[in-house]
Structure formats: C-alpha cells, structure tokens
Design an enzyme around this catalytic site. Structure first.
Site, PDB file in Angstrom:
ATOM      1  N   SER A   7      13.627  -3.236  -4.957  1.00 29.78           N
ATOM      2  CA  SER A   7      12.242  -3.016  -5.356  1.00 29.78           C
ATOM      3  C   SER A   7      12.041  -3.506  -6.786  1.00 29.78           C
ATOM      4  CB  SER A   7      11.903  -1.524  -5.271  1.00 29.78           C
ATOM      5  OG  SER A   7      10.734  -1.286  -6.021  1.00 29.78           O
ATOM      6  N   HIS A  32      11.433  -6.560  -2.297  1.00 31.15           N
ATOM      7  CA  HIS A  32      10.462  -5.504  -1.999  1.00 31.15           C
ATOM      8  C   HIS A  32       9.404  -5.466  -3.109  1.00 31.15           C
ATOM      9  CE1 HIS A  32       9.293  -1.721  -0.004  1.00 31.15           C
ATOM     10  NE2 HIS A  32       9.070  -1.238  -1.214  1.00 31.15           N
ATOM     11  N   ASP A  34       6.104  -3.629  -4.435  1.00 31.35           N
ATOM     12  CA  ASP A  34       5.314  -2.397  -4.336  1.00 31.35           C
ATOM     13  C   ASP A  34       3.924  -2.597  -4.918  1.00 31.35           C
ATOM     14  OD1 ASP A  34       7.077  -0.375  -3.160  1.00 31.35           O
ATOM     15  OD2 ASP A  34       8.338  -0.769  -4.899  1.00 31.35           O
ATOM     16  N   MET A  36       0.359  -1.038  -5.669  1.00 31.40           N
ATOM     17  CA  MET A  36      -0.272   0.285  -5.852  1.00 31.40           C
ATOM     18  C   MET A  36      -1.655   0.107  -6.451  1.00 31.40           C
ATOM     19  SD  MET A  36       2.903   2.329  -7.512  1.00 31.40           S
ATOM     20  CE  MET A  36       4.510   2.365  -6.725  1.00 31.40           C
ATOM     21  N   HIS A  65       4.956  -3.910   0.375  1.00 30.74           N
ATOM     22  CA  HIS A  65       4.658  -2.505   0.692  1.00 30.74           C
ATOM     23  C   HIS A  65       3.316  -2.148   0.064  1.00 30.74           C
ATOM     24  CE1 HIS A  65       6.079   1.966   0.089  1.00 30.74           C
ATOM     25  NE2 HIS A  65       5.083   1.866   0.945  1.00 30.74           N
ATOM     26  N   MET A  67       0.706   0.233  -0.883  1.00 32.81           N
ATOM     27  CA  MET A  67       0.339   1.637  -1.110  1.00 32.81           C
ATOM     28  C   MET A  67      -1.086   1.636  -1.630  1.00 32.81           C
ATOM     29  SD  MET A  67       3.973   2.791  -2.714  1.00 32.81           S
ATOM     30  CE  MET A  67       4.349   1.098  -3.101  1.00 32.81           C
ATOM     31  N   MET A 136       9.379   6.891   3.890  1.00 34.14           N
ATOM     32  CA  MET A 136       9.314   7.148   2.442  1.00 34.14           C
ATOM     33  C   MET A 136      10.137   8.406   2.158  1.00 34.14           C
ATOM     34  SD  MET A 136       7.765   4.798   0.872  1.00 34.14           S
ATOM     35  CE  MET A 136       7.900   5.597  -0.739  1.00 34.14           C
ATOM     36  N   ASP A 174      12.961   4.145   1.640  1.00 31.16           N
ATOM     37  CA  ASP A 174      12.469   3.769   0.311  1.00 31.16           C
ATOM     38  C   ASP A 174      12.250   5.009  -0.545  1.00 31.16           C
ATOM     39  OD1 ASP A 174      11.199   2.587  -1.861  1.00 31.16           O
ATOM     40  OD2 ASP A 174       9.425   1.938  -0.746  1.00 31.16           O
TER      41      ASP A 174
END
Ligand code: DX5
Ligand code: ZN
Length: 215
Positions: A7, A32, A34, A36, A65, A67, A136, A174
């Site tokens: 990540s 990965h 992330d 957000m 990913h 979010m 998660m 994760d």
C-alpha cells in the site's frame, strides 16, 4: 500462490517512482492504491492523476481500493487512468450488482471490500461475479493501525463460502498486516496481502516482502 500488494499510503510520496522501483525489485505482485475522499472515510489521500502517473512508470497491476462514496461516478476515470483491479466498498454501493457488472464490462477485475463490521453474507449472490474480496482488518481511513483480531475468523468463513460454491475468488486482507501476523492470515485462507507500514517502514523492503510471502 501468495501475492503481495504494497500500500503506497505508507510510502514517501515525494519519491513515488523510487518507492515503486523498490517494491518491483522486492518482488511485489501488485501496487495497492488507497483512494480516500474525506466522506466515506475521515481522511483524504490520492486519486485519478496519481493512478495515471503510476500507470506510466510501472507494469505491475494497479490494485485500486476506492474508499469513496458513490464510486460509480468515478469508475470510468479510474479505468481510463489504468487501474487493473477496481475495488469498491460494499457499504458505499446501493446497487452493488450493477457496479460490479459495470467494472467487468470495462474489462477490469472487480473486487468488493467489506468493513470489519460488515457480514460476508452480503456477498452471497454476487460472489461468482467477483475476482477478489477484500476483508478490511482495520476500519478504513488510515495506515498504521492494529489488526482487528476477529478478521481471522471472518477470512475462514469467507474461504469456506468460496470453497462450498466451487469458486476460486482471491481473498485479500488489508490493514495491520505484519511479518508477525501474516502466517495466521494466510492459514485462514487469504492469498493476497496488502501491507503499507510493514513494507515501506521496513529497513529492507525486499526482505519484508519476502517475509510476508514465506512466514
Ligand atoms: C486503510 C487502507 C490500507 C492501509 C494499510 O484504510 O485501506 O491499505 O494503507 O496500511 P497498514 O498496512 O499500515 O495497516
Ligand atoms: Zn487499502
């Protein structure tokens, strides 16, 4: 086969390309990313331009990913930017079946992430459509949190569900994954490990990746 998806959230963003080279040399299987939005999770990270930039410098599959609330609005953009795996949070999708079909129609791998408190049963009917399920093991939003212990039982139940249905869906975990706890996570049935701090904060990135695979 165990796959490692470092990540980037824990990397040095001022030296993004160098950090990607480190994980490539270290034997990582995915990158990965992330994403957000400050709504679905109480933090803001990176987005489409960074996926686009990463696509230009690496051949590793980009494991994105999301979010974010209302991910449907941005799936086209992330696909165009070069995401290979698009993972949406179940809790953010009112019409999850439609969202997954959309990702698949774009020729991308589709994954669904479940928050720690979300039951795996919500995936019962759509599991055959998924390439990967992301369990998660922390509440999403921040790197460097501790692994929530009941996640191990959840991984075992999901593995049982996948086997019973005769599928070979990947199980990704994760949050708080370390070289110390990775053995129990893999033994429970996970085959794709995301790790931020355990890889980028390690003195030797390659060694950390190898330990996550072999421990
Ligand atoms: C958390 C993110 C994770 C996070 C993992 O919301 O989805 O990918 O970066 O970081 P570590 O491995 O440090 O828990
Ligand atoms: Zn993540």
């Amino acid at each position: 086969m165990i796959k490692i998806s470092p990540s980037l959230l824990a990397c040095n963003f001022a030296r993004l390309e160098e950090e990607v080279r480190k994980i490539e040399k270290g034997g990582a299987h995915y990158v990965h990313v992330d994403v957000m939005d400050g709504h679905f999770v109480p933090n803001i990270s990176i987005g489409i331009p960074v996926v686009d930039a990463l696509r230009k410098i690496t051949k590793l599959p980009l494991d994105v990913h999301l979010m974010i609330t209302d991910p449907d609005k941005y799936i086209d953009d992330f696909a165009k930017a070069g995401a290979d795996i698009i993972c949406v949070q179940q809790e953010a999708c009112i019409h999850l079946d439609r969202t997954i079909r959309y990702i698949k129609d774009l020729g991308k791998k589709a994954a669904v992430a479940l928050n720690p408190s979300t039951n795996i049963n919500v995936l019962e009917y759509i599991l055959p459509m998924l390439d990967m399920v992301l369990i998660m093991s922390v509440n999403p939003g921040f790197g460097g949190q501790s692994y929530i212990q009941y996640s191990t039982e959840k991984i075992k139940s999901l593995k049982k569900m996948i086997d019973t249905m005769g599928l070979n869906t990947d199980i990704q975990v994760d949050g708080g994954v370390t070289v110390e706890n990775c053995h129990e996570i893999k033994a429970a049935g996970a085959n794709v490990l995301v790790a931020g701090s355990a890889i980028f904060k390690a003195k030797d990135v390659k060694k950390a990746i190898q330990q996550l695979i072999e421990n």
